[in-house]
Design a protein around this motif. Sequence first.
Motif, mmCIF file in Angstrom:
data_model
loop_
_atom_site.group_PDB
_atom_site.id
_atom_site.type_symbol
_atom_site.label_atom_id
_atom_site.label_comp_id
_atom_site.label_asym_id
_atom_site.label_seq_id
_atom_site.Cartn_x
_atom_site.Cartn_y
_atom_site.Cartn_z
ATOM 1 N N VAL A 156 -1.866 -1.450 -2.921
ATOM 2 C CA VAL A 156 -1.936 -0.929 -4.445
ATOM 3 C C VAL A 156 -1.089 0.425 -4.641
ATOM 4 C CG1 VAL A 156 -3.517 0.137 -6.045
ATOM 5 C CG2 VAL A 156 -4.176 -2.019 -4.562
ATOM 6 N N ILE A 158 -0.845 3.279 -7.437
ATOM 7 C CA ILE A 158 -1.138 4.080 -8.526
ATOM 8 C C ILE A 158 -0.115 5.326 -8.567
ATOM 9 C CG2 ILE A 158 -3.369 3.047 -8.814
ATOM 10 C CD1 ILE A 158 -4.355 5.686 -8.377
ATOM 11 N N LEU A 202 0.426 6.839 4.862
ATOM 12 C CA LEU A 202 -1.002 7.230 4.472
ATOM 13 C C LEU A 202 -1.971 5.946 4.603
ATOM 14 C CD1 LEU A 202 -0.870 10.286 1.846
ATOM 15 C CD2 LEU A 202 -1.538 10.328 4.297
ATOM 16 N N TYR A 206 -2.623 5.426 8.407
ATOM 17 C CA TYR A 206 -3.917 6.119 8.700
ATOM 18 C C TYR A 206 -4.922 5.421 7.908
ATOM 19 C CZ TYR A 206 -1.481 10.191 10.618
ATOM 20 O OH TYR A 206 -0.908 10.921 11.535
ATOM 21 N N ILE A 208 -5.811 5.212 4.762
ATOM 22 C CA ILE A 208 -6.937 5.880 3.943
ATOM 23 C C ILE A 208 -6.723 5.104 2.702
ATOM 24 C CG2 ILE A 208 -6.074 7.947 4.938
ATOM 25 C CD1 ILE A 208 -5.020 8.999 2.212
ATOM 26 N N ASN A 209 -7.621 5.240 1.997
ATOM 27 C CA ASN A 209 -7.998 4.302 0.792
ATOM 28 C C ASN A 209 -6.618 4.390 -0.081
ATOM 29 O OD1 ASN A 209 -8.522 4.082 -2.366
ATOM 30 N ND2 ASN A 209 -10.375 3.235 -1.258
ATOM 31 N N ILE A 211 -5.802 4.026 -3.080
ATOM 32 C CA ILE A 211 -5.954 4.603 -4.509
ATOM 33 C C ILE A 211 -6.024 6.199 -4.389
ATOM 34 C CG2 ILE A 211 -7.429 5.014 -6.545
ATOM 35 C CD1 ILE A 211 -8.480 1.889 -5.925
ATOM 36 N N ILE A 212 -6.653 6.502 -3.168
ATOM 37 C CA ILE A 212 -6.593 7.942 -3.017
ATOM 38 C C ILE A 212 -5.359 8.542 -2.382
ATOM 39 C CG2 ILE A 212 -7.563 9.802 -1.184
ATOM 40 C CD1 ILE A 212 -10.040 8.198 -1.108
ATOM 41 N N THR A 215 -3.394 8.795 -5.590
ATOM 42 C CA THR A 215 -3.795 9.999 -6.473
ATOM 43 C C THR A 215 -3.181 11.338 -5.619
ATOM 44 O OG1 THR A 215 -6.009 8.962 -6.755
ATOM 45 C CG2 THR A 215 -5.702 11.321 -7.168
ATOM 46 N N VAL A 216 -3.049 11.273 -4.219
ATOM 47 C CA VAL A 216 -2.459 12.329 -3.644
ATOM 48 C C VAL A 216 -0.902 12.611 -4.007
ATOM 49 C CG1 VAL A 216 -1.779 13.131 -1.390
ATOM 50 C CG2 VAL A 216 -3.930 12.332 -1.519
ATOM 51 N N ASP A 422 -4.848 -7.698 -1.912
ATOM 52 C CA ASP A 422 -4.393 -6.253 -2.598
ATOM 53 C C ASP A 422 -5.166 -5.117 -2.272
ATOM 54 O OD1 ASP A 422 -2.473 -4.849 -3.776
ATOM 55 O OD2 ASP A 422 -2.930 -5.604 -5.861
ATOM 56 N N GLU A 424 -6.263 -3.865 0.626
ATOM 57 C CA GLU A 424 -6.912 -3.997 1.845
ATOM 58 C C GLU A 424 -6.036 -3.581 2.899
ATOM 59 O OE1 GLU A 424 -10.245 -5.728 1.936
ATOM 60 O OE2 GLU A 424 -10.160 -6.494 -0.093
#
Lengths: 429, 413
Positions: A156, A158, A202, A206, A208-209, A211-212, A215-216, A422, A424
């Motif tokens: 994903v 964003i 990331l 790693y 990490i989510n 979406i996060i 956002t980063v 998507d 995952e």
Amino acid sequence: MTTTTTTPSIATSKGMRSRERRRRLIMGGIFLAAALFIWFVFVANITPGAQTTFLMAPGGSSNETADWVFSTGITLNVIAGILALLGVFQVVRGFGKITNSILAVVAILFIFGFLTWATSGGQTNLAGLLRVMVVRAVPLTLGALSGILCERSGVVNIGIEGMMLTAAFVSTVFASLSHNLWIGMLSGILAGGLMGLIHAVLSIKYKINQIISGTVINIFATGITSYLSSKFLQKTSYQFLNEPGMFPQVEIPLLSKIPFIGPILFHHNIYVYAMIILVLFLSFMLFKTRWGLRVRAVGEHPKAADTLGINVFKTRYMAVILGGMMAGFAGTYFTLGSSGRFDEVLTAGRGFIGLAAMIFGNYNPIGSMGAGLLFGFFDSLSVKASLLQVPLPSEFLGMVPYLATIIVLAGVVGKGHIPAADGEPYEKE
Amino acid sequence: MSPEKPQESKKNGLAIFWEEFSRSNFLVIFLAIFTGIILGGVLVAVTTPEVYDAFKVSFFAGIGKAFMTAVNTYGALLTGAIGNPEKIQAAFASGDPLLIRRAINPFFESLVQTTPYIFAGLSVALGFRVGLFNIGAEGQIYIGALTGVWAGYAIPGLPPIIHIPVAMLCGALGGAMWGFVPGLLKAKTGAHEVITTIMMNYIAFRFSDWLLKGPMADPTEVTPKTPWILESAQLPQLFANPIRFHIGFFIALLMAFLVYLLLFKTTWGMELRMVGSNTNAAQYAGINVTSRTVIAMVLAGGLAGMAGANEVLGVNHRLIPAFSSGYGFDSIALALLGKSHPLGVVLSALLFGFLRNGARSMQLTVGVPIDIVSILQALILAFIAAPAIIRTIYRLKTPKHTEDIVSLRSWKG
């Protein structure tokens, strides 16, 4: 919600049939509602005998095309009649597989009806409106393509907005320093690719989510470009860093001479042509090549793809980096293709509309360009809203892309296809 | 953290403590903030032309200049956030109340900036606890501010004791309404709340633009603004001017406490958290996931709406375009930093509030753009979200139980 029930297949197909029936009726209802809306809102609010005038050549164009003048009332009645017929057919029989195409036709007819009504007794430059639509669709479509590349592979994204912003900044600086637009564009694409790489590391390495991670990227890109911009680019002593210049308009020989269509489609700078080429190219790559099949396999069922020997991580890395480069290319449009300078947060949320265009276009390049054009049209119309004969706040026209996306997501007009994996992260066992 | 088992008892107490500590989350959080600040300092130094001039003189002069630049920047940020100790001392020595208020104003101004962060951070954190990603806090703040300011200027004749709660509640209701739509769509159709809340944000921006230009505009103003709210709706300030500190801060703390009670001390809260940690299990246990999802988004929206109402009732006293400037987006990083726990949210809201206020005066005094705060926030967020990066840099032991900071439901809902 995932319901893991083991219903017999008969019940499932029955459920599907009833859902299809429901969808058929809803669609038919929408078509009929559009027809009724034209009759009761538009036709009821025109002065008898009013004429609608569309100018068929954009302002300042050398292309002479006669104005298009016609009776408002008759046209509206014809359009509403067609919509009503389509609606009745949809309710009774259903268009089946071509329902979505019919929906697009209905939408275009309805919008045309709206324009006819809003221009009643005055004139609107239809060619200018459509020309601006094509221009406004560019960053949205390219942003959507970036999203498609990432999400088809199961990541994903964003962070399109942030990737665009970074590329816009970098391309400005490099184009200004080198006095070469192509170097600027290339540097922007690479900057976008770098942001894509960060997103990939990331979210894939790693885990990490996603979406996060997106956002980063958005927060970081907004921060660093605004920081450097207000520290250097906006200062008079550093103006030489913020003078990238702009790609000129290129007129395509012969094609640009076609009346009406020529100036709308074939008299732009390279970004419009690049958009069309990239949309076709990406469709071909995704759906006709081995590479595309692998990307989609990884996005649908990474474990199965892995079993068959596809390197899930490598495929995802590549797709996300390419997606970043695509967003980077879209970002350079803002500076090298549109404004000719960098200003803070000049992307103004276009990356998110690109995301919306991707969803609206059902994760499909051509569909996304359609969505980009539709959203671009409302963007274009909202600029000209004050020129229309009816008072319609431009803010409401500006809301259309977002509302449309919510409606699509809610599944009112049928569920789109989201890549199954998507969002995952993939764990190799 | 579980206590160490006896076979480790050969090590001395300090070593055991260190081992436990290095595995814990607190160290990672601390190091994430620390690393973010270091990197921010490096960025400030490398973007200062004077540093390069010093490098031309000698290498050590350059290093010294770079170091001093970073120290000065953060010094200005710190005094901007908590006040200048010398000035405070001088003001108290002079005994002039106005001077004292001016000297201690930065500290209270930071608390003023903290307040909306607490509300918005609670909103995002509550969503995380229920497995929902509320990116829509920004839009909910706008709507909350709109409804709050409307209640503030349009309802005359109420005593403050009634008017203030009514206006705050209106703000909460506005935000709740904006959270309800994505919640309902998520629960009923599976439309992912990330996308719907992003879209709701932009709808809120356009909607408030329209309202400020048209129906809610102050006719006496040229630029789009709402009328001033009535005095009875203003959140009382605790000190005289120029200190803007108002009781909104305590309302925010109260809300944090209430959210804590709700989530951790009631059956209802346990059910909400259960939906967040394992939807299927929750459903199997007979919890109505649909209603809990909607309720969670409504509550989250309401909290964000209160952030908006707090700003118009406590600080601005009217609504101007683009008033929120990113509280909602920052609060995503904030909630994650606070591990989605109300106490953590309050602490990280304090950090963000002090950073934001400090950076504002830093921009004025040493000319470093305020956007450095966004960069710090992004870095901290990345390190918090990927603790493996921090653990690699500082060679920390990996925790025995990897605990996800957010357990979000799958993208498809």
